[in-house]
Design an enzyme around this catalytic site. Structure first.
Site, PDB file in Angstrom:
ATOM      1  N   PHE A 172       0.856  -1.194   0.000  1.00 56.12           N
ATOM      2  CA  PHE A 172       0.000   0.000   0.000  1.00 56.12           C
ATOM      3  C   PHE A 172       0.885   1.236   0.000  1.00 56.12           C
ATOM      4  O   PHE A 172       2.059   1.180   0.410  1.00 56.12           O
ATOM      5  CB  PHE A 172      -0.926   0.003   1.220  1.00 56.12           C
ATOM      6  CG  PHE A 172      -2.378  -0.114   0.880  1.00 56.12           C
ATOM      7  CD1 PHE A 172      -3.222   0.973   0.953  1.00 56.12           C
ATOM      8  CD2 PHE A 172      -2.901  -1.324   0.472  1.00 56.12           C
ATOM      9  CE1 PHE A 172      -4.576   0.867   0.633  1.00 56.12           C
ATOM     10  CE2 PHE A 172      -4.247  -1.456   0.157  1.00 56.12           C
ATOM     11  CZ  PHE A 172      -5.090  -0.358   0.229  1.00 56.12           C
TER      12      PHE A 172
ATOM     13  N   GLN B  97      -7.808  14.925   3.250  1.00 65.72           N
ATOM     14  CA  GLN B  97      -7.145  14.139   2.215  1.00 65.72           C
ATOM     15  C   GLN B  97      -8.036  13.911   0.999  1.00 65.72           C
ATOM     16  O   GLN B  97      -9.206  13.559   1.129  1.00 65.72           O
ATOM     17  CB  GLN B  97      -6.737  12.776   2.790  1.00 65.72           C
ATOM     18  CG  GLN B  97      -6.023  11.882   1.794  1.00 65.72           C
ATOM     19  CD  GLN B  97      -5.610  10.570   2.433  1.00 65.72           C
ATOM     20  OE1 GLN B  97      -6.377   9.613   2.449  1.00 65.72           O
ATOM     21  NE2 GLN B  97      -4.402  10.525   2.984  1.00 65.72           N
TER      22      GLN B  97
ATOM     23  N   HIS C  82      -8.246  11.368  -1.987  1.00 60.54           N
ATOM     24  CA  HIS C  82      -7.745  10.085  -2.479  1.00 60.54           C
ATOM     25  C   HIS C  82      -7.537  10.207  -3.986  1.00 60.54           C
ATOM     26  O   HIS C  82      -8.411  10.718  -4.697  1.00 60.54           O
ATOM     27  CB  HIS C  82      -8.750   8.973  -2.159  1.00 60.54           C
ATOM     28  CG  HIS C  82      -8.215   7.592  -2.322  1.00 60.54           C
ATOM     29  ND1 HIS C  82      -7.896   7.058  -3.555  1.00 60.54           N
ATOM     30  CD2 HIS C  82      -7.931   6.622  -1.410  1.00 60.54           C
ATOM     31  CE1 HIS C  82      -7.458   5.825  -3.396  1.00 60.54           C
ATOM     32  NE2 HIS C  82      -7.451   5.538  -2.107  1.00 60.54           N
TER      33      HIS C  82
ATOM     34  N   LEU D   8     -14.821   5.175  -4.448  1.00 64.16           N
ATOM     35  CA  LEU D   8     -13.396   4.870  -4.310  1.00 64.16           C
ATOM     36  C   LEU D   8     -12.980   3.624  -5.084  1.00 64.16           C
ATOM     37  O   LEU D   8     -13.671   2.610  -5.084  1.00 64.16           O
ATOM     38  CB  LEU D   8     -13.067   4.667  -2.826  1.00 64.16           C
ATOM     39  CG  LEU D   8     -11.608   4.888  -2.443  1.00 64.16           C
ATOM     40  CD1 LEU D   8     -11.222   6.330  -2.669  1.00 64.16           C
ATOM     41  CD2 LEU D   8     -11.396   4.516  -0.984  1.00 64.16           C
TER      42      LEU D   8
ATOM     43  N   GLU E 242      -6.687   1.715  -3.118  1.00 62.29           N
ATOM     44  CA  GLU E 242      -5.248   1.727  -3.329  1.00 62.29           C
ATOM     45  C   GLU E 242      -4.703   0.308  -3.487  1.00 62.29           C
ATOM     46  O   GLU E 242      -3.616   0.105  -4.023  1.00 62.29           O
ATOM     47  CB  GLU E 242      -4.591   2.411  -2.127  1.00 62.29           C
ATOM     48  CG  GLU E 242      -3.219   2.958  -2.363  1.00 62.29           C
ATOM     49  CD  GLU E 242      -2.847   3.901  -1.230  1.00 62.29           C
ATOM     50  OE1 GLU E 242      -1.807   3.674  -0.616  1.00 62.29           O
ATOM     51  OE2 GLU E 242      -3.613   4.840  -0.964  1.00 62.29           O
TER      52      GLU E 242
ATOM     53  N   ARG F 163      -0.763   9.319  -0.593  1.00 58.69           N
ATOM     54  CA  ARG F 163      -1.916   9.783  -1.361  1.00 58.69           C
ATOM     55  C   ARG F 163      -1.852  11.250  -1.744  1.00 58.69           C
ATOM     56  O   ARG F 163      -2.287  11.642  -2.826  1.00 58.69           O
ATOM     57  CB  ARG F 163      -3.197   9.497  -0.570  1.00 58.69           C
ATOM     58  CG  ARG F 163      -3.510   8.024  -0.471  1.00 58.69           C
ATOM     59  CD  ARG F 163      -4.667   7.750   0.454  1.00 58.69           C
ATOM     60  NE  ARG F 163      -4.998   6.331   0.469  1.00 58.69           N
ATOM     61  CZ  ARG F 163      -5.913   5.793   1.246  1.00 58.69           C
ATOM     62  NH1 ARG F 163      -6.585   6.568   2.094  1.00 58.69           N
ATOM     63  NH2 ARG F 163      -6.166   4.497   1.199  1.00 58.69           N
TER      64      ARG F 163
ATOM     65  N   HIS G 109     -11.793  12.530   0.558  1.00 60.87           N
ATOM     66  CA  HIS G 109     -11.843  11.197   1.140  1.00 60.87           C
ATOM     67  C   HIS G 109     -11.804  11.148   2.663  1.00 60.87           C
ATOM     68  O   HIS G 109     -12.604  10.457   3.281  1.00 60.87           O
ATOM     69  CB  HIS G 109     -10.693  10.372   0.579  1.00 60.87           C
ATOM     70  CG  HIS G 109     -10.625   8.962   1.078  1.00 60.87           C
ATOM     71  ND1 HIS G 109     -11.677   8.075   0.948  1.00 60.87           N
ATOM     72  CD2 HIS G 109      -9.630   8.275   1.711  1.00 60.87           C
ATOM     73  CE1 HIS G 109     -11.333   6.898   1.471  1.00 60.87           C
ATOM     74  NE2 HIS G 109     -10.116   6.997   1.961  1.00 60.87           N
TER      75      HIS G 109
ATOM     76  N   ARG H  45      -2.856  11.013   5.859  1.00 58.95           N
ATOM     77  CA  ARG H  45      -2.971   9.630   6.331  1.00 58.95           C
ATOM     78  C   ARG H  45      -2.462   8.648   5.291  1.00 58.95           C
ATOM     79  O   ARG H  45      -2.784   8.748   4.112  1.00 58.95           O
ATOM     80  CB  ARG H  45      -4.433   9.307   6.665  1.00 58.95           C
ATOM     81  CG  ARG H  45      -4.629   7.849   7.061  1.00 58.95           C
ATOM     82  CD  ARG H  45      -6.046   7.556   7.465  1.00 58.95           C
ATOM     83  NE  ARG H  45      -7.012   7.627   6.387  1.00 58.95           N
ATOM     84  CZ  ARG H  45      -7.179   6.688   5.443  1.00 58.95           C
ATOM     85  NH1 ARG H  45      -6.378   5.626   5.407  1.00 58.95           N
ATOM     86  NH2 ARG H  45      -8.115   6.826   4.522  1.00 58.95           N
TER      87      ARG H  45
END
Length: 577
Positions: free
Chosen positions: A115, A235, A237, A247, A250, A281, A351, A391
């Protein structure tokens, strides 16, 4: 009607359910949720939950903690990151023992995938750290914890919306709750109350967040005098489904998917030569928007609504159907695109909120100067701060489990010694005031839809991936004006039962407040850090801005304060991937 409990959890996502599970052993515990628990937004988390198990590759909690600090652009409180990484290992095994059906290696161990931003040897290369259940990890966590709560006799009040709190100084004595099915107002008291109400992405036009993510907990507590922390950091994404925001995990890139511009070029080679598509991200979102601004989006018109391609077709149908089955179905259903044979159109989507209700490491609400007795928060609505300015993927589910459990344990200890609370006359007065307010709403007024759309438009256009002073000032002014005209809104539906129009107006009030917190705090932070990227202040400024922001709304304006960041383990350095 009056209800009394030892512990009340507001919100039934991962953090709330884990806290309820831990608190239930010490006293009468209830969960208040405006949704059915199985529909909480934790269920939308797809890709995994990170823990340094080392099942597939060598790993360590120390590397995980470092990645969390670096990924958060050094605004992370480092003691919180260490706790997150160390307790993640125990948390994943605990979920496995409680019945969560993780995907497995051929040897039968919990499988792990790569990730963004997760590395070995302090940034040397990507590492397989994310434990997953296909692309339904959050859903499986939700089901597992809900079943355990039912087993432990936790009471659930579904489709109840907390609309206000009753305070005696810094002691929370009661909650005012709107029951959707009847339209009645209830007073709920408890020795300890934990807010786990999730995020507030619905302030933006294009978002991965469900309709219910309206920031109820942070907004209510802010109006009760609790400052909110780091609200400027929201954030985006990088891979939301084009125009819809749904979404695309990831985990697609973790399995080997790559981002391509209109020329078929893997552009992340320019922006993050080591991690490429698995950079954090914020960096990937900025790279996409930069490609679009340079005319290298798929349309090539340099407009903000352009997109790029995420290609997983080279992985083969077997891998796509086994590792990302839900994503494949989403793309086929909403786009008519089969990811096994063609690329997916993606663009950044609002996100995750890094900021929220300030807490200590055990979930107690505190701004560093005051601590609110019997009041706790955990999950996305809280700010511990373990995500800092950005994050890392999969750290959201880790935070829910680790800090939801810690808060639940702390509540269990607290209710064992705390005396019962009584909202008293203050509670009765609050109930009467809210009855009068709802009656007032039903006298009619402007429809809330135009205000809702105007809020989302200005936040998306002015407080997005890239920011500047003029745009953010426009957002502050726009939101202030919308808050001023909010009192003109009324309800057309006169029914008491399931009057969702009343609920939506109350949610809009919460979003407007949080939009003002976010835009004003962003305007004040004259640097670029993590998800807060300013065109007019492109550099990180540790001398002046290595600090958490605290914001209150007083007289319609945001008043800002700050608190220090814990940098006790790793010295802030430039982020290179």
């Amino acid at each position: 009607m009056r209800f009394d409990y030892d512990a009340v959890i507001v919100g039934a996502g991962g953090a709330g359910l884990y806290a309820a599970l831990e608190a239930s052993g010490a006293g009468k515990t209830a969960v208040i949720t405006k949704l059915y628990p199985q529909r909480s937004h934790t269920g939308a988390a797809q890709g995994g939950i990170s823990a340094a198990l080392g099942n597939v590759e060598e790993d360590s909690p120390e590397w995980h903690a470092f990645d969390t600090v670096k990924g958060g652009d050094y605004l992370v409180d480092q003691n919180a990151a260490i706790i997150l990484a160390e307790e993640a290992v125990r948390a994943v095994f605990d979920l496995e023992n409680r019945g969560l059906p993780f995907s497995r290696t051929p040897e039968g161990k919990i499988d792990q995938r790569r990730f963004g931003g997760h590395t070995r040897d302090f940034g040397a290369a990507a590492v397989r750290r994310s434990c997953y259940a296909a692309d339904r990890t959050g859903h499986m966590i939700l089901q597992t914890l809900y079943q355990q709560c039912i087993k432990n006799d936790v009471a659930f009040h579904d489709e109840w919306q907390v609309v206000d709190v009753v305070m005696d100084g810094t002691l929370l004595t009661g909650l005012v709750v709107f029951e959707l099915s009847t339209g009645e107002l209830h007073l709920v008291s408890a020795k300890a109350v934990l807010f786990a109400t999730g995020g507030f992405g619905r302030m933006f036009k294009v978002t991965s967040n469900a309709m219910a993510n309206t920031g109820d907990g942070p907004a209510l507590l802010s109006r009760a005098g609790v400052p909110l922390m780091d609200m400027e950091f929201f954030q985006f994404h990088p891979t939301g489904i084009r125009t819809m925001g749904i979404l695309i995990t990831e985990g697609v890139r973790g399995e080997g998917g790559i981002l391509l511009n209109r020329d078929g070029y893997r552009f992340m080679e320019k922006y993050a030569p080591t991690m490429m598509d698995l950079a954090p991200r914020d960096m990937v979102s900025r790279a996409i928007m930069t490609e679009i601004a340079e005319g290298k989006g798929i349309k090539g018109d340099r407009k903000i609504d352009d997109w790029v391609h995420l290609d997983a077709s080279h992985l083969g149908r077997e891998t796509v159907e086994a590792k990302i089955p839900d994503i494949a179905d989403f793309c086929r259903t909403y786009l008519g695109v089969d990811p096994a044979v063609e690329p997916m159109p993606v663009q950044p989507t609002a996100h995750y909120a890094m900021g929220g209700i300030p807490t200590d490491l055990d979930g107690r609400v505190t701004d560093g100067k005051r601590t609110w007795d019997g009041l706790y928060a955990a999950g996305e609505c809280a700010c511990v701060s373990v995500h800092g300015a950005n994050r890392l993927g999969t750290n959201s589910l880790v935070e829910l489990i680790v800090f939801g459990r810690r808060a639940g344990n702390t509540i269990a200890k607290y209710v064992g010694t705390a005396t019962s609370v009584n909202p008293g006359r203050a509670g009765d007065d609050k109930i009467k005031a809210w009855k009068d307010r709802i009656i007032g709403l039903k006298k009619g007024g402007a429809h809330s839809g135009k205000t809702y759309e105007a809020m989302q438009e200005t936040m998306m256009a002015n407080v997005g991936v890239y920011r500047n002073e003029g745009a953010m000032q426009n957002a502050v002014d726009d939101i202030a004006g919308l808050r001023d005209s909010y009192t003109e809104i009324g309800v057309q539906d006169q029914d008491s039962n399931y009057n969702t129009e009343v609920l939506s107006i109350l949610e809009l009030e919460n979003l407007l407040d949080l939009s003002l917190h976010t835009s004003a705090a962003a305007l004040a932070r004259t640097e670029s850090r993590g998800a807060h990227s300013r065109e007019d202040y492109p550099d990180r400024d540790d001398k002046n801005w290595l600090k958490h922001s605290l914001s209150n709304i007083v007289g319609g304006k945001v008043i800002l304060d700050s608190k220090p960041v814990d940098v006790s383990r790793w010295e802030p350095k430039p982020r290179v991937y």
